[in-house]
Motif scaffolding. Structure first.
Motif, PDB file in Angstrom:
ATOM      1  N   LYS A 213      -7.067  -3.897 -19.646  1.00  0.00           N
ATOM      2  CA  LYS A 213      -7.649  -2.806 -19.278  1.00  0.00           C
ATOM      3  C   LYS A 213      -7.389  -2.610 -17.435  1.00  0.00           C
ATOM      4  O   LYS A 213      -6.818  -2.127 -17.358  1.00  0.00           O
ATOM      5  CB  LYS A 213      -8.944  -2.724 -20.084  1.00  0.00           C
ATOM      6  N   ASN A 214      -7.961  -3.685 -17.895  1.00  0.00           N
ATOM      7  CA  ASN A 214      -8.377  -3.635 -15.865  1.00  0.00           C
ATOM      8  C   ASN A 214      -6.931  -3.473 -14.661  1.00  0.00           C
ATOM      9  O   ASN A 214      -6.328  -2.973 -14.257  1.00  0.00           O
ATOM     10  CB  ASN A 214      -9.887  -4.292 -15.601  1.00  0.00           C
ATOM     11  N   GLU A 215      -6.275  -4.752 -16.170  1.00  0.00           N
ATOM     12  CA  GLU A 215      -4.764  -4.758 -15.566  1.00  0.00           C
ATOM     13  C   GLU A 215      -4.130  -3.773 -15.813  1.00  0.00           C
ATOM     14  O   GLU A 215      -3.428  -3.307 -14.240  1.00  0.00           O
ATOM     15  CB  GLU A 215      -4.119  -5.856 -16.148  1.00  0.00           C
ATOM     16  N   THR A 216      -3.984  -3.113 -16.886  1.00  0.00           N
ATOM     17  CA  THR A 216      -2.874  -1.849 -16.515  1.00  0.00           C
ATOM     18  C   THR A 216      -3.707  -1.142 -15.578  1.00  0.00           C
ATOM     19  O   THR A 216      -2.666   0.033 -15.072  1.00  0.00           O
ATOM     20  CB  THR A 216      -3.537  -1.197 -18.468  1.00  0.00           C
ATOM     21  N   ARG A 217      -4.800  -0.190 -15.322  1.00  0.00           N
ATOM     22  CA  ARG A 217      -5.036   0.248 -14.072  1.00  0.00           C
ATOM     23  C   ARG A 217      -4.740  -0.399 -12.947  1.00  0.00           C
ATOM     24  O   ARG A 217      -4.209   0.506 -12.278  1.00  0.00           O
ATOM     25  CB  ARG A 217      -7.299   0.514 -14.585  1.00  0.00           C
ATOM     26  N   ALA A 218      -4.922  -1.344 -13.049  1.00  0.00           N
ATOM     27  CA  ALA A 218      -4.837  -1.631 -11.313  1.00  0.00           C
ATOM     28  C   ALA A 218      -3.285  -1.619 -11.075  1.00  0.00           C
ATOM     29  O   ALA A 218      -2.532  -1.219  -9.605  1.00  0.00           O
ATOM     30  CB  ALA A 218      -4.527  -3.429 -11.385  1.00  0.00           C
ATOM     31  N   ILE A 219      -2.118  -2.092 -12.257  1.00  0.00           N
ATOM     32  CA  ILE A 219      -1.035  -1.504 -12.079  1.00  0.00           C
ATOM     33  C   ILE A 219      -0.346  -0.352 -12.262  1.00  0.00           C
ATOM     34  O   ILE A 219       0.104   0.699 -11.391  1.00  0.00           O
ATOM     35  CB  ILE A 219       0.484  -1.827 -13.241  1.00  0.00           C
ATOM     36  N   LEU A 220      -1.501   0.779 -12.218  1.00  0.00           N
ATOM     37  CA  LEU A 220      -0.885   2.308 -12.868  1.00  0.00           C
ATOM     38  C   LEU A 220      -1.278   2.904 -11.042  1.00  0.00           C
ATOM     39  O   LEU A 220      -0.753   3.330 -10.649  1.00  0.00           O
ATOM     40  CB  LEU A 220      -1.828   2.781 -13.522  1.00  0.00           C
ATOM     41  N   GLU A 221      -2.645   2.156 -10.898  1.00  0.00           N
ATOM     42  CA  GLU A 221      -2.880   2.812  -9.327  1.00  0.00           C
ATOM     43  C   GLU A 221      -1.541   1.690  -7.895  1.00  0.00           C
ATOM     44  O   GLU A 221      -1.657   2.293  -7.087  1.00  0.00           O
ATOM     45  CB  GLU A 221      -4.265   1.773  -9.207  1.00  0.00           C
ATOM     46  N   ALA A 222      -0.822   1.032  -8.495  1.00  0.00           N
ATOM     47  CA  ALA A 222      -0.602  -0.090  -7.634  1.00  0.00           C
ATOM     48  C   ALA A 222       0.984   1.041  -7.194  1.00  0.00           C
ATOM     49  O   ALA A 222       2.084   0.980  -6.743  1.00  0.00           O
ATOM     50  CB  ALA A 222      -0.116  -0.817  -8.153  1.00  0.00           C
ATOM     51  N   ILE A 223       1.675   1.237  -8.511  1.00  0.00           N
ATOM     52  CA  ILE A 223       1.964   2.604  -8.830  1.00  0.00           C
ATOM     53  C   ILE A 223       2.386   3.849  -8.329  1.00  0.00           C
ATOM     54  O   ILE A 223       3.365   4.543  -7.924  1.00  0.00           O
ATOM     55  CB  ILE A 223       2.657   2.221 -10.539  1.00  0.00           C
ATOM     56  N   LEU A 224       1.134   4.669  -8.516  1.00  0.00           N
ATOM     57  CA  LEU A 224       1.343   6.133  -8.323  1.00  0.00           C
ATOM     58  C   LEU A 224       0.477   5.527  -6.944  1.00  0.00           C
ATOM     59  O   LEU A 224       0.550   7.294  -5.904  1.00  0.00           O
ATOM     60  CB  LEU A 224      -0.065   6.199  -8.693  1.00  0.00           C
TER      61      LEU A 224
END
Length: 847
Positions: A829-840
């Motif tokens: 979950k934390n990794e997914t959130r980090a990826i989304l924040e990096a893209i957005l």
């Protein structure tokens, strides 16, 4: 107990109330009546009087007037509001006045066609001399009856598929129909969207072309429900101006709509009670109080599972609980529909095969086991209850997936949003070319002739292309079909395989056919050793004959059902669009998606415990389609690594790993410790970490001999499926796949999703080397642009995904956000959130 009494009980029951995300009550509405038109044919006036109809609803009167004026019309009113009478009255009136006139009724399903035939035959028998005989012409029509139907039927009822393959290509046999074709009815317009709608628009182009050849120009009457753009859709389908009639005058009783979110059984893991079990529970409450109910499942296996549970709970009269889905034989369906109308059946568990307007009586309750995928589809299913002025109930029971949970947490998004737009693309290259071939087979293309609103210069290019491929021959600008093949027979309007597999059971030295499945479903539904459910009875698949398209089944007595295991690989063929974004590059183009069913899981009834696995050897299937892929930039991956938020790199097992592998294999006798298979010459088994390698802080702790076991490659793959570390990349793919239908307004099965940390996909901006990627593709041969829409909406889609991750109360991933990890794995979950924040927002990484 009445429905009102049960609802009062539910309001006081904390086990129900704690799960209610929303409870909306729509007040009852009286009818808006209009007098029967004074110029209606006397025979029809008499029929209405005999039926006890002394007035029309306002929309019925408006439809009659609009049709009398010669306009094409689309009638958009609520479910069970009398749309059938709205189009029947003006058509029957015209046919009674013109003894040569004919009408063509098109329905999206054969079941609905048969239902409407019963109504028309009832009207015809009440008329003097029974002068308006109807006839059904579809795949179930006996060959001995077809000539008589072509000769005698004044009203022909069929479906777009039969019109496409069985009528238009043989129009010379139907000269009487096309010469006097006065009306075309297109019922359940909202079902003609996406691929199916795009095909049907081209079939209607061909229909109008053939009708013109015979000198007729039919008037179209269409009906629809629960979409926001019916006028636009109707206009695109027939490529003409259409008058919208939406002044719904039908009454309806009070309607309760509940969004019910099953209780959490493990808050930390976000695990909720099964949507199927909760659906059975609430349906059981309704049945125990004799409230006639329909339960909608999202898949054929789900229907059979719930049917089995409900019958077990009502074992005293199991025949009063029935299933209804595709694959049932026509006579079974008719018997079930009749049983519902006559209240000999208390409940039916169905797929969307019963979503459309088949007459099954006045049900009191509808239970929706999972979100249907669209808001329009949800209201359509809910509308199956309350088909009178009495109170009714609809319950949407949300599943654990991200889309359902998004709606459970945001019910205002559902209640406050208009039903979606139904979209079609009739000029899609592959769809259009198939129908130009079919049209050329039916009639030569004359110089300057149009095909719908397709520009003539584009049509000419297509015709020249077909000539170059030796399918057409031109002579003085006229194009003639010269190929041997029959083009329409190779084109499915619904983009499913034209192949069918018969399901046969051996009984008393004979084979009995109990049903059928389409070719695309056969590999995952009736592979060898699959447990196939039919009418709640489990069967074991003994053999799947790929050559003769027959599955041999036997009665099965066991405590489990099966679910398939498959492998998917994706290759990009070309790039049509590409641009760079913060943290990633996105591209859109043509893909080849290869899928192979490799095995199955055995899952215990009720507890859903996995009992074991099996291996399946079946050929792979390849889909060429359109897709959108998101590729992470290398600097994004480096930032995620620095944060400890990247687990997609290959494991570094430390020095001496190869020596240790040999020692463990020797310890285990070079034999797979799961299935007992010995190593083959030159082919070493794998070494598997019982607790995942990434769960440890150093290789030494992970590589302790008691944590290592020898497995063959097949058993190793199965072990990794159940004990895995869900990465942020796979979590992102899970989220995107679940939330995409909110933006595409399509069914979930219309798109496919795939993630690969080492994907080799084309990119002019990043190069073609391996890049961590998430791929979304149209699960349709050739594609229709669904993934292109996601390419354009990437920022909004990913913002919704990030919102879902932040709002989910689980600790490290669950079915409601990024998907669950394995038994000992990490949810990511934390990794997914980090990826989304990096893209957005590249600058927000690490916040």
């Amino acid at each position: 107990m009445s429905l009102d009494h049960l609802l009062r009980f539910w309001r006081k029951d904390p086990t129900i109330q704690d799960c209610v995300a929303a409870w909306q009550t729509q007040p009852a509405r009286p009818a808006c009546n209009k007098p029967i038109p004074h110029d209606l044919h006397p025979e029809l006036v008499k029929y209405l009087q005999q039926a006890g109809v002394n007035h029309l609803y306002s929309h019925q009167a408006s439809t009659f007037q609009t049709v009398q004026q010669g306009s094409h019309v689309v009638v958009v009113t609520s479910t069970a509001s009398g749309k059938t009478l709205a189009y029947n009255l003006p058509i029957l009136d015209a046919l009674l006045r013109d003894q040569n006139a004919r009408a063509l009724y098109l329905f999206p399903t054969k079941a609905l066609t048969q239902d409407q035939l019963d109504k028309l035959e009832g009207i015809n028998t009440s008329l003097a001399e029974s002068s308006l005989p109807p006839g059904v012409y579809d795949g179930d029509t006996p060959s001995t009856q077809r000539t008589g139907i072509r000769r005698n039927a004044r009203i022909l009822l069929t479906n777009p598929d039969m019109l496409h393959t069985g009528i238009l290509p043989h129009h010379t046999l139907w000269a009487e129909l096309f010469s006097h074709l006065r009306f075309v009815v297109l019922d359940e317009l909202h079902s003609y969207r996406g691929v199916f709608g795009s095909h049907v628009a081209n079939v209607l182009r061909r229909l109008r072309r053939v009708a013109r050849y015979y000198g007729s120009n039919p008037q179209f009457i269409m009906t629809s429900a629960t979409i926001s753009n019916p006028g636009e859709l109707a206009g695109k389908l027939i490529e003409d101006d259409v008058v919208l009639v939406d002044n719904d005058g039908a009454p309806h009783g009070e309607k309760h709509f509940i969004i019910y979110n099953p209780p959490l059984v493990n808050k930390e893991l976000g695990i909720r009670r099964s949507v199927l079990m909760e659906s059975v529970r609430l349906a059981g409450d309704l049945l125990s109080e004799s409230i006639q109910t329909i339960v909608f499942g999202r898949s054929r296996p789900a229907v059979e599972v719930m049917l089995s549970y409900l019958r077990a709970e009502h074992s005293d009269q199991p025949e009063r609980v029935r299933g209804y889905r595709s694959g049932y034989l026509p006579m079974e369906r008719r018997a079930i529909e009749k049983g519902l109308r006559e209240r000999e059946i208390d409940a039916v568990v169905a797929t969307t095969a019963l979503e459309l307007g088949i007459d099954i009586g006045q049900l009191e309750a509808a239970v929706l086991a999972g979100y249907p995928g669209t808001i329009a589809g949800t209201w359509q299913e809910a509308g199956r209850a309350g088909r009178s002025d009495k109170p009714a109930l609809a319950v949407l029971i949300t599943a654990a997936n991200a889309l359902d949970q998004f709606l459970a947490r945001n019910p205002q998004y559902f209640f406050g949003r208009s039903p979606e737009m139904a979209l079609i693309q009739p000029d899609n290259l592959l769809i259009l070319l198939d129908h130009i071939r079919s049209a050329a087979f039916e009639l030569p293309f004359q110089p300057g002739e149009a095909f719908g609103r397709l520009p003539i210069d584009q049509l000419t290019e297509f015709l020249q292309y077909l000539e170059q491929n030796s399918q057409l021959h031109s002579n003085d600008g006229t194009y003639f079909w010269i190929a041997d093949q029959y083009p329409a027979s190779n084109v499915s309007l619904r983009n499913i395989s034209p192949d069918r597999y018969l399901l046969q059971v051996e009984e008393e030295d004979r084979l009995r056919t109990i049903g059928q499945v389409d070719g695309e479903s056969a590999f995952w539904m009736v592979h060898p050793q699959a447990v196939y459910l039919h009418e709640g009875q489990p069967y074991l698949v003994e053999n799947l004959d790929l050559e003769h398209h027959i599955a041999r089944l036997s009665l099965f007595v066991g405590d489990y059902y099966t679910d398939t295991i498959s492998n998917t690989s994706v290759v990009s063929n070309s790039i049509l669009k590409e641009d760079t974004c913060p943290g990633c590059v996105r591209a859109y183009g043509e893909l080849s998606v290869t899928t192979q069913v490799t095995g199955f899981k055995q899952i215990r009834w009720y507890t859903h415990e996995q009992l074991g696995t099996g291996e399946v050897t079946l050929p792979a299937s390849t889909l060429t389609t359109l897709g959108y892929w998101l590729m992470l930039k290398e600097d994004t991956v480096e930032r995620l690594r620095a944060m400890g938020a990247w687990t997609n790199d290959s494991n570094q097992y430390g020095p001496g790993w190869n020596k240790l592998r040999g020692q463990i294999r020797a310890r285990d006798g070079f034999i797979c410790q799961a299935c007992g298979k010995p190593e083959a010459p030159g082919q070493q088994h794998d070494i598997h970490h019982k607790v995942p390698f990434r769960a440890f802080t150093n290789p030494e702790a992970a590589n302790q001999p008691d944590n290592l076991v020898t497995l063959c490659s097949i058993c190793h793959r199965r072990a990794e499926l159940s004990v895995r570390m869900r990465s942020g990349l796979s979590g992102l793919a899970y989220l995107v796949g679940n939330l995409a239908p909110l933006f595409l307004m399509c069914d979930a099965h219309d798109i496919g999703i795939h993630s690969d940390p080492l994907a080799v996909l084309h990119s002019g901006l990043l190069g073609d080397g391996p890049h961590p990627s998430v791929v979304v593709y149209d699960a349709i041969p050739g594609g229709i642009g669904l993934s292109e829409r996601l390419y354009e909406l990437q920022t909004e889609l990913l913002a919704r995904a990030l919102e879902s991750v932040k709002d989910c109360p689980c600790s490290d991933g669950c079915p409601s956000c990024v998907g669950p990890g394995g038994e000992f794995g990490s949810g990511g979950k934390n990794e997914t959130r980090a990826i989304l924040e990096a893209i957005l927002d590249g600058s927000s990484t690490g916040k």
